[in-house]
Design a protein around this motif. Structure first.
Motif, PDB file in Angstrom:
ATOM      1  N   TYR A 160       0.916  -1.259   0.048  1.00  0.00           N
ATOM      2  CA  TYR A 160      -0.112   0.084  -0.065  1.00  0.00           C
ATOM      3  C   TYR A 160       0.822   1.272   0.013  1.00  0.00           C
ATOM      4  N   HIS A 161       0.209   2.336  -0.432  1.00  0.00           N
ATOM      5  CA  HIS A 161       0.991   3.529  -0.652  1.00  0.00           C
ATOM      6  C   HIS A 161       0.567   4.504   0.522  1.00  0.00           C
ATOM      7  N   ASP A 162       1.327   4.514   1.665  1.00  0.00           N
ATOM      8  CA  ASP A 162       1.000   5.252   2.912  1.00  0.00           C
ATOM      9  C   ASP A 162       1.227   6.562   2.337  1.00  0.00           C
ATOM     10  N   GLU A 163       0.417   7.409   1.770  1.00  0.00           N
ATOM     11  CA  GLU A 163       0.336   8.566   1.286  1.00  0.00           C
ATOM     12  C   GLU A 163       0.826   9.648   2.415  1.00  0.00           C
ATOM     13  N   ASP A 164       0.114   9.500   3.441  1.00  0.00           N
ATOM     14  CA  ASP A 164       0.333  10.453   4.832  1.00  0.00           C
ATOM     15  C   ASP A 164       1.441  10.305   5.555  1.00  0.00           C
ATOM     16  N   GLY A 165       2.007   8.854   5.127  1.00  0.00           N
ATOM     17  CA  GLY A 165       3.028   8.492   6.296  1.00  0.00           C
ATOM     18  C   GLY A 165       2.682   8.447   7.602  1.00  0.00           C
ATOM     19  N   ASN A 166       1.558   8.042   7.992  1.00  0.00           N
ATOM     20  CA  ASN A 166       1.572   7.610   9.398  1.00  0.00           C
ATOM     21  C   ASN A 166       1.277   5.998   9.642  1.00  0.00           C
ATOM     22  N   GLY A 167       1.677   5.333   8.830  1.00  0.00           N
ATOM     23  CA  GLY A 167       1.975   3.910   8.971  1.00  0.00           C
ATOM     24  C   GLY A 167       0.643   3.086   9.235  1.00  0.00           C
ATOM     25  N   GLU A 168      -0.388   3.555   8.437  1.00  0.00           N
ATOM     26  CA  GLU A 168      -1.782   2.969   8.570  1.00  0.00           C
ATOM     27  C   GLU A 168      -2.128   2.970   7.307  1.00  0.00           C
ATOM     28  N   LEU A 169      -3.070   2.024   6.588  1.00  0.00           N
ATOM     29  CA  LEU A 169      -3.653   2.048   5.636  1.00  0.00           C
ATOM     30  C   LEU A 169      -5.023   2.761   5.837  1.00  0.00           C
ATOM     31  N   LYS A 170      -5.398   4.070   5.396  1.00  0.00           N
ATOM     32  CA  LYS A 170      -6.738   4.520   5.451  1.00  0.00           C
ATOM     33  C   LYS A 170      -7.675   3.962   4.567  1.00  0.00           C
ATOM     34  N   THR A 171      -8.899   3.599   5.651  1.00  0.00           N
ATOM     35  CA  THR A 171     -10.111   2.695   4.682  1.00  0.00           C
ATOM     36  C   THR A 171     -11.421   3.619   4.966  1.00  0.00           C
ATOM     37  N   GLY A 172     -12.329   3.226   3.918  1.00  0.00           N
ATOM     38  CA  GLY A 172     -13.579   3.757   4.328  1.00  0.00           C
ATOM     39  C   GLY A 172     -14.468   2.789   4.391  1.00  0.00           C
TER      40      GLY A 172
END
Length: 136
Positions: A82-94
């Motif tokens: 996954y591309h951790d676009e914000d660099g927070n170490g977590e995959l953002k999901t909806g």
């Protein structure tokens, strides 16, 4: 002497170009954040990050990011990227676990529910790169 040189060139040309495992991640939209790669060996460890056989984070390169493997070079594996676009170490999901950042599984697998090791798994062959296309 020419014959010896031809024999040596023939022997070296039979070796594979890539000596180690390599993952080529295509479709990277930008260079923000990090690319996160996890490699799993079996369904028991699949998606349990602390049980991944290899875990790599690397700055992305727009278009294509190359990830060299250091711990595993062949065998049955499943790759999660996954591309951790914000660099927070977590995959953002909806809603319904739908990722909001670029993601992909090996074997061009797009799950319609909880991901399965068997459907994502591939045979990693020593010296042959694996190409994975990110989905945004």
């Amino acid at each position: 002497m020419k014959i010896l040189l031809l024999i040596v060139l023939f022997i070296f040309s039979t070796f594979k170009i890539h000596g180690h495992g390599t993952i080529i991640i295509q479709g990277v939209e930008h260079e923000r954040g990090e690319i996160d790669v996890k490699i799993y060996m079996d369904k028991k460890s699949f998606l349990k990050e602390d049980l991944a056989i290899e875990s790599i984070r690397k700055k992305p390169t727009k278009g294509e990011t190359i990830i060299p493997l250091t711990k595993i070079h062949e065998g049955r594996i499943a790759i999660v990227v996954y591309h951790d676009e914000d660099g927070n170490g977590e995959l953002k999901t909806g809603l319904f676990w739908r990722p909001k950042e670029g993601f992909a599984f090996s074997n061009n697998y797009t799950p319609k529910g909880p991901p399965k090791f068997k459907k994502a798994s591939i045979e990693l062959i020593h010296g042959e790169p694996v190409t994975i296309e990110l989905n945004y």
